[in-house]
Design a protein around this motif. Structure first.
Motif, PDB file in Angstrom:
ATOM      1  N   ASN A 151      -7.565  -9.278   2.275  1.00  0.00           N
ATOM      2  CA  ASN A 151      -6.675  -8.109   2.250  1.00  0.00           C
ATOM      3  C   ASN A 151      -7.343  -6.897   2.898  1.00  0.00           C
ATOM      4  OD1 ASN A 151      -4.798  -9.615   0.897  1.00  0.00           O
ATOM      5  ND2 ASN A 151      -5.368  -8.849  -1.128  1.00  0.00           N
ATOM      6  N   SER A 152      -8.613  -6.659   2.552  1.00  0.00           N
ATOM      7  CA  SER A 152      -9.336  -5.538   3.144  1.00  0.00           C
ATOM      8  C   SER A 152      -9.380  -5.682   4.660  1.00  0.00           C
ATOM      9  CB  SER A 152     -10.759  -5.465   2.606  1.00  0.00           C
ATOM     10  OG  SER A 152     -10.800  -4.704   1.430  1.00  0.00           O
TER      11      SER A 152
ATOM     12  N   TRP B  69       1.586  -2.543   3.924  1.00  0.00           N
ATOM     13  CA  TRP B  69       2.010  -1.288   4.559  1.00  0.00           C
ATOM     14  C   TRP B  69       1.722  -0.079   3.683  1.00  0.00           C
ATOM     15  CZ3 TRP B  69       2.412  -1.774   9.399  1.00  0.00           C
ATOM     16  CH2 TRP B  69       2.887  -2.965   9.957  1.00  0.00           C
ATOM     17  N   ALA B  70       1.732  -0.275   2.365  1.00  0.00           N
ATOM     18  CA  ALA B  70       1.466   0.845   1.461  1.00  0.00           C
ATOM     19  C   ALA B  70       0.084   1.427   1.704  1.00  0.00           C
ATOM     20  CB  ALA B  70       1.585   0.400   0.011  1.00  0.00           C
ATOM     21  N   LEU B  71      -0.812   0.630   2.263  1.00  0.00           N
ATOM     22  CA  LEU B  71      -2.141   1.150   2.578  1.00  0.00           C
ATOM     23  C   LEU B  71      -2.297   1.445   4.067  1.00  0.00           C
ATOM     24  CD1 LEU B  71      -4.387  -1.044   0.274  1.00  0.00           C
ATOM     25  CD2 LEU B  71      -3.579   1.281  -0.087  1.00  0.00           C
ATOM     26  N   ILE B  72      -1.747   0.557   4.903  1.00  0.00           N
ATOM     27  CA  ILE B  72      -1.949   0.720   6.343  1.00  0.00           C
ATOM     28  C   ILE B  72      -1.382   2.056   6.824  1.00  0.00           C
ATOM     29  CG2 ILE B  72      -1.273  -0.172   8.602  1.00  0.00           C
ATOM     30  CD1 ILE B  72      -1.346  -2.992   7.309  1.00  0.00           C
TER      31      ILE B  72
ATOM     32  N   ALA C 245      -5.791   3.057  -2.779  1.00  0.00           N
ATOM     33  CA  ALA C 245      -5.702   1.632  -3.102  1.00  0.00           C
ATOM     34  C   ALA C 245      -5.448   1.399  -4.590  1.00  0.00           C
ATOM     35  CB  ALA C 245      -6.972   0.913  -2.649  1.00  0.00           C
ATOM     36  N   THR C 246      -6.060   2.200  -5.461  1.00  0.00           N
ATOM     37  CA  THR C 246      -5.809   2.018  -6.900  1.00  0.00           C
ATOM     38  C   THR C 246      -4.386   2.404  -7.258  1.00  0.00           C
ATOM     39  OG1 THR C 246      -7.732   3.463  -7.022  1.00  0.00           O
ATOM     40  CG2 THR C 246      -7.198   2.250  -8.986  1.00  0.00           C
ATOM     41  N   VAL C 247      -3.888   3.476  -6.619  1.00  0.00           N
ATOM     42  CA  VAL C 247      -2.585   3.991  -7.020  1.00  0.00           C
ATOM     43  C   VAL C 247      -1.436   3.147  -6.449  1.00  0.00           C
ATOM     44  CG1 VAL C 247      -1.046   5.981  -6.854  1.00  0.00           C
ATOM     45  CG2 VAL C 247      -3.458   6.333  -7.312  1.00  0.00           C
ATOM     46  N   PHE C 248      -1.572   2.725  -5.198  1.00  0.00           N
ATOM     47  CA  PHE C 248      -0.443   2.069  -4.522  1.00  0.00           C
ATOM     48  C   PHE C 248      -0.400   0.561  -4.751  1.00  0.00           C
ATOM     49  CE2 PHE C 248      -0.743   5.610  -1.116  1.00  0.00           C
ATOM     50  CZ  PHE C 248      -0.195   6.508  -2.021  1.00  0.00           C
ATOM     51  N   ILE C 249      -1.505  -0.026  -5.200  1.00  0.00           N
ATOM     52  CA  ILE C 249      -1.568  -1.489  -5.324  1.00  0.00           C
ATOM     53  C   ILE C 249      -1.880  -1.864  -6.767  1.00  0.00           C
ATOM     54  CG2 ILE C 249      -2.733  -3.583  -4.540  1.00  0.00           C
ATOM     55  CD1 ILE C 249      -1.308  -2.198  -2.258  1.00  0.00           C
TER      56      ILE C 249
ATOM     57  N   TYR D 174      -2.399  -8.153  -3.228  1.00  0.00           N
ATOM     58  CA  TYR D 174      -2.602  -7.138  -2.194  1.00  0.00           C
ATOM     59  C   TYR D 174      -3.811  -6.256  -2.445  1.00  0.00           C
ATOM     60  CZ  TYR D 174       2.015  -8.564  -0.750  1.00  0.00           C
ATOM     61  OH  TYR D 174       3.067  -9.313  -0.330  1.00  0.00           O
ATOM     62  N   LYS D 175      -4.563  -6.538  -3.513  1.00  0.00           N
ATOM     63  CA  LYS D 175      -5.713  -5.680  -3.818  1.00  0.00           C
ATOM     64  C   LYS D 175      -6.783  -5.780  -2.732  1.00  0.00           C
ATOM     65  CE  LYS D 175      -5.543  -5.333  -8.834  1.00  0.00           C
ATOM     66  NZ  LYS D 175      -6.103  -5.815 -10.090  1.00  0.00           N
ATOM     67  N   THR D 176      -7.353  -4.631  -2.397  1.00  0.00           N
ATOM     68  CA  THR D 176      -8.462  -4.631  -1.446  1.00  0.00           C
ATOM     69  C   THR D 176      -9.784  -4.688  -2.218  1.00  0.00           C
ATOM     70  OG1 THR D 176      -8.380  -2.237  -1.444  1.00  0.00           O
ATOM     71  CG2 THR D 176      -7.258  -3.349   0.352  1.00  0.00           C
ATOM     72  N   LEU D 177     -10.897  -4.809  -1.480  1.00  0.00           N
ATOM     73  CA  LEU D 177     -12.200  -4.984  -2.135  1.00  0.00           C
ATOM     74  C   LEU D 177     -12.542  -3.906  -3.167  1.00  0.00           C
ATOM     75  CD1 LEU D 177     -14.345  -6.261   0.854  1.00  0.00           C
ATOM     76  CD2 LEU D 177     -13.940  -7.467  -1.273  1.00  0.00           C
TER      77      LEU D 177
END
Lengths: 293, 299
Positions: free
Chosen positions: A89-90, A156-159, A230-234, A239-242
């Protein structure tokens, strides 16, 4: 050449002073070694404890190399800790964001430095606002917007936020590099019949490669380590990143530290590999971003 | 379409991706955020009503917020000093004719590559396991308990960790600046008999004013925005007392905003805090940059 100059200089210094210089050299070396040890010890420690069991970590062998190299800590972090998923994901989020930032920033820089139109200076200052607005000031409304659009828990929530918040710096760095490309090239291409798009894609874009690596590295480090968005949107595992994944792990496996160490090491290794090959460019990208800002 | 219109369209197309991303993700949410801070909005998008300055009145009586505000200021001031002093001293050392200076420079930058959550956890282990075990074996009572669970030492440890991480970056800026000083100026001073210390204070430091402006700005904004190291290292704890109420002894502003908005689901109040955060940060940066700029001299 510099060696011979140094020799001449030393010969000029009186003997007593030469002696004193050596003493300060020793002190300086000691100071530097000490600071280097402080800088690198946590990294060394992270890699060693990622290969130990709890017994070694908490007493028997706190600081030394592992007695039994427990490589299974890594496979446990991958399988049980879901690190493979987070890593992927990251990677997806970071690479896509870098591509977006590069394309958008270089295009915008071209429009603002090479095309003649009113208000381009003002447009540039407008984009520089992005450097002054901290993510904290936009995160709550952004969260509700994404939530209403049904985009929470997606790549997309992060990108999209990562790209947008990296754009200002991307443009700032690109402007410096594009200024180094001579205008004669644009004119020559124009006389050869290239239009605006032709000049951009055939002349400017290929010459912007140094900017690509600088902007790319900068964006990589921003996205790879980002935690707050990342904490708030996922919240979904998929979809969790590192950084979010690791945060969850440290709460989950309080009984076993070895696999957590392995997870920390896995999150750090890609950056260190990039640094080993591109340390000059990375250092330059940080200076470029700072000095031009 | 006339050729002029066509040209306008081309210019617009080049700017379009940046413009869309920028306006949609930064500008509109930012403006909406200011508006929301004056409502009783709870983030669900349901009808909201204007409450004027109520949210601001509430947060300025919130001991937790005021405490976070004060310790963030304290953290920022301490950090700006320690990071810049350490970075400046190191930059002098690694620009001298010392052997291995490039290796040192590369090594000192390594902490900057590690994510805040990773280094926060690593340091948390060091502070809560390694240092106490060293302290116990040496019989030092000061070290035998974790410095992170003591409300008097927790801020100092946070400053230490941040200095450890950030000094290597600021060092690079000072190094670049020192290397930009023309050798002839320093050699001329040496010929004129200026000692090492005089050369540094009277020539190098004034010529590096621009680097000081940048470095102080970067450390100031970076310290003020600190979030991930805070989360991983202490997550706000331990509990302390402030204005007669229990507060989180090491909860910096960013974490306080996050907790208000997303843990306690108080979006409007969280947003009001975020607005204050932005305003204070902007004012401080403007004061700092204009003060430093007034000190800069032309080489």
């Amino acid at each position: 050449m510099s060696a011979s100059r140094a020799k001449v200089n030393q010969a000029d210094i009186p003997v007593a002073q030469q002696h004193r210089f050596k003493w300060t050299d020793v002190l300086v070396q000691l100071g530097l070694i000490l600071w280097a040890a402080i800088c690198l010890f946590p990294v060394y420690w992270m890699f060693t404890f990622s290969l130990k069991n709890n017994e070694e970590i908490f007493g028997a062998n706190v600081m030394g190399l592992p007695q039994n190299w427990l490589w299974q800590n890594y496979s446990r972090a991958l399988n049980v800790g879901n690190m493979g998923q987070y890593f992927l994901n990251s990677l997806i989020v970071t690479i896509t964001s870098i591509l977006f930032v590069l394309i958008a920033a270089i295009m915008a820089t071209y429009a603002m430095t090479r095309l003649q139109w009113k208000g381009r200076k003002r447009m540039n200052s407008f984009f520089m606002l992005g450097l002054t607005i901290p993510i904290h000031a936009a995160i709550v409304p952004l969260y509700t917007t994404l939530s209403r659009a049904g985009m929470l828990n997606s790549y997309w929530a992060l990108i999209i936020p990562y790209s947008a918040f990296s754009l200002s710096m991307g443009i700032l760095i690109s402007i410096g590099f594009m200024g180094d490309i001579p205008y004669d090239l644009d004119e020559a291409a124009f006389l050869d019949g290239c239009g605006v798009w032709g000049i951009f894609f055939r002349v400017i874009a290929p010459l912007m490669l140094p900017a690509v690596s600088t902007v790319g590295i900068y964006t990589f480090l921003q996205c790879w380590n980002e935690l707050m968005f990342a904490t708030v949107f996922i919240s979904k595992e998929a979809y969790k990143t590192l950084p979010v994944g690791i945060q969850g792990l440290s709460g989950q496996y309080t009984t076993e530290w070895g696999p957590i160490g392995a997870a920390l090491a896995m999150a750090t290794i890609p950056t260190l590999i990039v640094y080993i090959f591109l340390s000059k460019q990375i250092q330059e990208s940080f200076i470029a971003g700072a000095v031009k800002g | 379409m006339s050729s002029k219109q066509k040209r306008k369209l081309t210019e617009f197309l080049f700017l379009l991706p940046t413009l869309i991303a920028f306006v949609m993700v930064i500008i509109i949410p930012f403006i909406y955020g200011i508006y929301y801070s004056f409502t009783d909005w709870q983030g669900t998008g349901a009808a909201t009503k204007n409450v004027g300055f109520d949210n601001y009145a509430v947060i300025f009586q919130d001991a937790g917020f005021l405490h976070s505000f004060l310790i963030t200021l304290l953290f920022t001031v301490l950090n700006v000093i320690t990071v810049n002093v350490v970075a400046f001293v190191i930059s002098l050392l690694v620009t001298s004719e010392i052997r291995g200076r490039n290796v040192y420079r590369a090594g000192f930058f390594v902490p900057n590559l590690i994510g805040g959550i990773v280094l926060g956890l690593v340091w948390q282990f060091i502070f809560s396991n390694i240092l106490p075990s060293i302290g116990q074996s040496l019989g030092w009572s000061a070290l035998s308990k974790s410095l992170l669970t003591n409300k008097d030492t927790v801020m100092g440890t946070m400053v230490t960790v941040n200095t450890w991480q950030y000094a290597g970056y600021i060092m690079l800026i000072y190094v670049a600046s020192i290397q930009g000083i023309s050798k002839s100026v320093l050699e001329a001073a040496e010929v004129d008999g200026a000692r090492y210390w005089t050369r540094i204070t009277k020539i190098q430091i004034p010529l590096m004013a621009n680097a000081f402006t940048i470095s102080l700005f970067l450390t100031l904004t970076n310290s003020f925005k600190m979030y991930d190291v805070n989360v991983a290292l202490t997550n706000g704890g331990p509990v302390g007392m402030f204005m007669g109420k229990p507060v989180q002894a090491s909860e910096l502003l960013a974490l306080n905003i996050y907790q208000t908005a997303f843990k306690y689901n108080n979006m409007a109040q969280g947003q009001a805090k975020a607005v204050i955060f932005f305003v204070v940060l902007t004012i401080f940066s403007i004061i700092q940059v204009s003060y430093n700029k007034s000190k800069e001299v032309e080489a």
